[in-house]
Design a protein around this motif. Structure first.
Motif, PDB file in Angstrom:
ATOM      1  N   LYS A   1       0.847  -1.186   0.000  1.00 46.27           N
ATOM      2  CA  LYS A   1       0.000   0.000   0.000  1.00 46.27           C
ATOM      3  C   LYS A   1       0.887   1.242   0.000  1.00 46.27           C
ATOM      4  CE  LYS A   1      -3.438  -2.811   0.487  1.00 46.27           C
ATOM      5  NZ  LYS A   1      -4.225  -3.181  -0.698  1.00 46.27           N
ATOM      6  N   PRO A   2       0.366   2.398  -0.464  1.00 47.52           N
ATOM      7  CA  PRO A   2       1.171   3.636  -0.403  1.00 47.52           C
ATOM      8  C   PRO A   2       1.638   3.921   1.010  1.00 47.52           C
ATOM      9  CG  PRO A   2      -0.790   3.948  -1.744  1.00 47.52           C
ATOM     10  CD  PRO A   2      -0.929   2.595  -1.114  1.00 47.52           C
ATOM     11  N   SER A   3       2.912   4.275   1.161  1.00 45.35           N
ATOM     12  CA  SER A   3       3.517   4.388   2.490  1.00 45.35           C
ATOM     13  C   SER A   3       2.867   5.445   3.360  1.00 45.35           C
ATOM     14  CB  SER A   3       5.022   4.685   2.354  1.00 45.35           C
ATOM     15  OG  SER A   3       5.232   5.909   1.667  1.00 45.35           O
ATOM     16  N   ASP A   4       2.310   6.500   2.763  1.00 42.44           N
ATOM     17  CA  ASP A   4       1.725   7.558   3.573  1.00 42.44           C
ATOM     18  C   ASP A   4       0.259   7.313   3.899  1.00 42.44           C
ATOM     19  OD1 ASP A   4       0.903   7.824   0.973  1.00 42.44           O
ATOM     20  OD2 ASP A   4       0.801  10.013   1.037  1.00 42.44           O
ATOM     21  N   GLN A   5      -0.242   6.125   3.578  1.00 40.65           N
ATOM     22  CA  GLN A   5      -1.656   5.850   3.780  1.00 40.65           C
ATOM     23  C   GLN A   5      -1.908   4.570   4.586  1.00 40.65           C
ATOM     24  OE1 GLN A   5      -3.520   5.816  -0.057  1.00 40.65           O
ATOM     25  NE2 GLN A   5      -3.271   8.000  -0.372  1.00 40.65           N
ATOM     26  N   LYS A   6      -0.882   4.030   5.232  1.00 36.71           N
ATOM     27  CA  LYS A   6      -1.048   2.791   5.998  1.00 36.71           C
ATOM     28  C   LYS A   6      -1.154   3.105   7.485  1.00 36.71           C
ATOM     29  CE  LYS A   6       2.641   0.829   4.120  1.00 36.71           C
ATOM     30  NZ  LYS A   6       3.634  -0.188   3.733  1.00 36.71           N
ATOM     31  N   VAL A   7      -2.338   2.858   8.033  1.00 38.86           N
ATOM     32  CA  VAL A   7      -2.605   3.213   9.422  1.00 38.86           C
ATOM     33  C   VAL A   7      -3.238   2.023  10.135  1.00 38.86           C
ATOM     34  CG1 VAL A   7      -3.809   4.797  10.977  1.00 38.86           C
ATOM     35  CG2 VAL A   7      -2.951   5.629   8.779  1.00 38.86           C
ATOM     36  N   LEU A   8      -2.764   1.779  11.361  1.00 42.64           N
ATOM     37  CA  LEU A   8      -3.343   0.740  12.225  1.00 42.64           C
ATOM     38  C   LEU A   8      -3.700   1.375  13.564  1.00 42.64           C
ATOM     39  CD1 LEU A   8      -3.997  -2.238  12.987  1.00 42.64           C
ATOM     40  CD2 LEU A   8      -1.599  -2.464  13.681  1.00 42.64           C
ATOM     41  N   ILE A   9      -4.969   1.206  13.974  1.00 41.79           N
ATOM     42  CA  ILE A   9      -5.423   1.677  15.283  1.00 41.79           C
ATOM     43  C   ILE A   9      -5.594   0.451  16.178  1.00 41.79           C
ATOM     44  CG2 ILE A   9      -7.236   2.874  16.554  1.00 41.79           C
ATOM     45  CD1 ILE A   9      -7.852   4.448  14.024  1.00 41.79           C
ATOM     46  N   LEU A  10      -4.801   0.379  17.231  1.00 42.27           N
ATOM     47  CA  LEU A  10      -4.803  -0.777  18.133  1.00 42.27           C
ATOM     48  C   LEU A  10      -5.470  -0.369  19.448  1.00 42.27           C
ATOM     49  CD1 LEU A  10      -3.664  -3.716  18.751  1.00 42.27           C
ATOM     50  CD2 LEU A  10      -1.755  -2.512  19.842  1.00 42.27           C
ATOM     51  N   MET A  11      -6.542  -1.069  19.802  1.00 42.64           N
ATOM     52  CA  MET A  11      -7.276  -0.758  21.033  1.00 42.64           C
ATOM     53  C   MET A  11      -7.284  -2.001  21.934  1.00 42.64           C
ATOM     54  SD  MET A  11     -10.988   1.038  21.487  1.00 42.64           S
ATOM     55  CE  MET A  11     -11.681   0.093  20.153  1.00 42.64           C
ATOM     56  N   THR A  12      -6.753  -1.847  23.146  1.00 42.39           N
ATOM     57  CA  THR A  12      -6.667  -2.966  24.073  1.00 42.39           C
ATOM     58  C   THR A  12      -6.804  -2.471  25.497  1.00 42.39           C
ATOM     59  OG1 THR A  12      -5.284  -4.829  24.783  1.00 42.39           O
ATOM     60  CG2 THR A  12      -4.149  -2.796  24.200  1.00 42.39           C
ATOM     61  N   ASP A  13      -7.084  -3.398  26.404  1.00 39.03           N
ATOM     62  CA  ASP A  13      -7.219  -3.029  27.820  1.00 39.03           C
ATOM     63  C   ASP A  13      -6.235  -3.797  28.707  1.00 39.03           C
ATOM     64  OD1 ASP A  13      -8.251  -5.589  27.692  1.00 39.03           O
ATOM     65  OD2 ASP A  13      -9.973  -5.158  28.972  1.00 39.03           O
ATOM     66  N   GLY A  14      -5.240  -4.453  28.092  1.00 37.38           N
ATOM     67  CA  GLY A  14      -4.340  -5.288  28.896  1.00 37.38           C
ATOM     68  C   GLY A  14      -2.908  -5.241  28.436  1.00 37.38           C
ATOM     69  N   ALA A  15      -2.201  -6.318  28.745  1.00 32.19           N
ATOM     70  CA  ALA A  15      -0.797  -6.472  28.367  1.00 32.19           C
ATOM     71  C   ALA A  15      -0.681  -7.680  27.457  1.00 32.19           C
ATOM     72  CB  ALA A  15       0.067  -6.648  29.615  1.00 32.19           C
ATOM     73  N   ASN A  16       0.448  -7.788  26.794  1.00 34.22           N
ATOM     74  CA  ASN A  16       0.670  -8.922  25.903  1.00 34.22           C
ATOM     75  C   ASN A  16       0.884 -10.192  26.721  1.00 34.22           C
ATOM     76  OD1 ASN A  16       1.261  -9.749  22.998  1.00 34.22           O
ATOM     77  ND2 ASN A  16       3.055 -10.555  24.071  1.00 34.22           N
ATOM     78  N   THR A  17      -0.055 -11.126  26.628  1.00 34.41           N
ATOM     79  CA  THR A  17       0.028 -12.378  27.402  1.00 34.41           C
ATOM     80  C   THR A  17      -0.023 -13.614  26.524  1.00 34.41           C
ATOM     81  OG1 THR A  17      -2.385 -12.340  27.723  1.00 34.41           O
ATOM     82  CG2 THR A  17      -1.025 -11.312  29.436  1.00 34.41           C
ATOM     83  N   ALA A  18      -0.038 -13.444  25.215  1.00 34.14           N
ATOM     84  CA  ALA A  18      -0.113 -14.596  24.303  1.00 34.14           C
ATOM     85  C   ALA A  18       0.496 -14.204  22.968  1.00 34.14           C
ATOM     86  CB  ALA A  18      -1.573 -15.040  24.139  1.00 34.14           C
TER      87      ALA A  18
END
Length: 332
Positions: free
Chosen positions: A188-205
């Motif tokens: 994808k075009p480099s200036d248009q790649k966006v990820l919104i990450l929503m979480t309520d914890g820590a990495n456990t898996a």
């Protein structure tokens, strides 16, 4: 506005008149197509002026007119309408781990769990992203693609509302969610790649460490905005009465801040539904949809309608002429 794709076909309109003039100029004698020709000729002057015969000829002329118009391919060009051009490829990674069922949020002045609040805010956010391709990743113990990148925001929103706690397991695989997001945003075009990450914890898996996934995302020019959701305090009932606890004690804010920093994104903290709404308003401003105006005129072809009416007119003319012929035979 009516336009003709092949207007030069209209020169065929006077062909029947020309053919009739040529046939009258060079008569072929008294030869007709049926045996009772003399009887028909005797009664022709009395009957050809009847309304039935005139109507049959009218339908025949109308059929020819409609047929020529259909062949000229008329199209109706509508009023100009604004079309939103293509914008960003935006993925939303939504935590469905067991802790998302904690009821420390409010909706319409009633208590709600974290997932319900997230769905409510996401519905409004997705609806506004006209021109963007939006996709949904859900993660728990594992990460899954709930909805691929698509302009169909209505379907995307429906798939978000269908997500339930526990679909992907009870634990939290943040690294795997980021890794899946990077994979879906490849090429994808480099200036248009966006990820919104929503979480309520820590990495456990998961098999991928979040810091490693963030570093790889940065190398692929994927910008990640992280949201930590959950209240700082809430009252719970205990044996000795209600007590105040911190329901977000497991939230790894340092990790989420690091992910956002590495990828050029921003970290947000949502302690309430109102905070979450404000965060997505900020994201809407930080990642705006295309603002330039693109206009187009809708085009509707009328060929099939004119062709259909031409066939109906030919049929009506044939039926009337046939009925006229048999009525002449009965008189003879």
């Amino acid at each position: 506005m009516l336009e003709l794709v092949w207007p030069w076909f209209l020169i065929a309109l006077p062909v029947p008149l020309l053919a009739r003039w040529l046939s009258s100029a060079k008569p072929n004698g008294d030869v007709l197509w049926w045996a009772q020709s003399q009887h028909f000729i005797q009664h022709q002057d009395k009957t050809t002026t009847s309304g039935q015969a005139i109507l049959g000829k009218s339908f025949l002329w109308l059929a020819w007119l409609l047929l020529v118009m259909a062949i000229s391919r008329p199209t109706w060009v509508g009023e100009p309408t604004q079309v939103t051009p293509s914008g960003r490829d935006l993925l939303i990674a939504l935590d469905l781990s067991g802790s998302m069922k904690i009821t420390d949020m409010t909706l319409n002045q009633q208590t709600a769990d974290r997932l319900q609040a997230a769905k409510e805010v996401l519905a409004d956010f997705i609806k506004k992203r006209r021109g963007d391709r939006i996709g949904i990743i859900v993660f728990g113990t594992k990460a899954f693609l709930q909805a691929p990148l698509s302009f169909d925001t209505k379907t995307i929103n429906q798939l978000v509302q269908e997500a339930q706690i526990g679909f992907a397991g009870q634990r939290t695989a943040i690294g795997d969610a980021i890794g899946l997001g990077i994979k879906r945003l490849e090429d994808k075009p480099s200036d248009q790649k966006v990820l919104i990450l929503m979480t309520d914890g820590a990495n456990t898996a998961g098999r991928v460490q979040p810091s490693q996934a963030a570093a790889f995302a940065a190398s692929q020019d994927v910008r990640i905005h992280t949201i930590g959701i959950g209240a700082d305090s809430m009252l719970v009932r205990g044996f000795f009465g209600p007590k105040e606890v911190n329901p977000s004690s497991d939230l790894d804010e340092d990790l989420l801040k690091d992910i956002a920093k590495q990828t050029g994104g921003q970290y947000f903290r949502a302690k309430s539904t109102e905070d979450l709404q404000h965060i997505y308003q900020q994201l809407d401003e930080m990642e705006p949809t295309p603002s330039e105006e693109v206009w187009q005129r809708p085009i509707t072809t009328l060929f099939h309608w004119l062709a259909l009416f031409a066939i109906l007119s030919f049929t009506a003319s044939f039926a009337l002429n046939k009925r006229f012929y048999f009525s002449v035979r009965e008189r003879t």
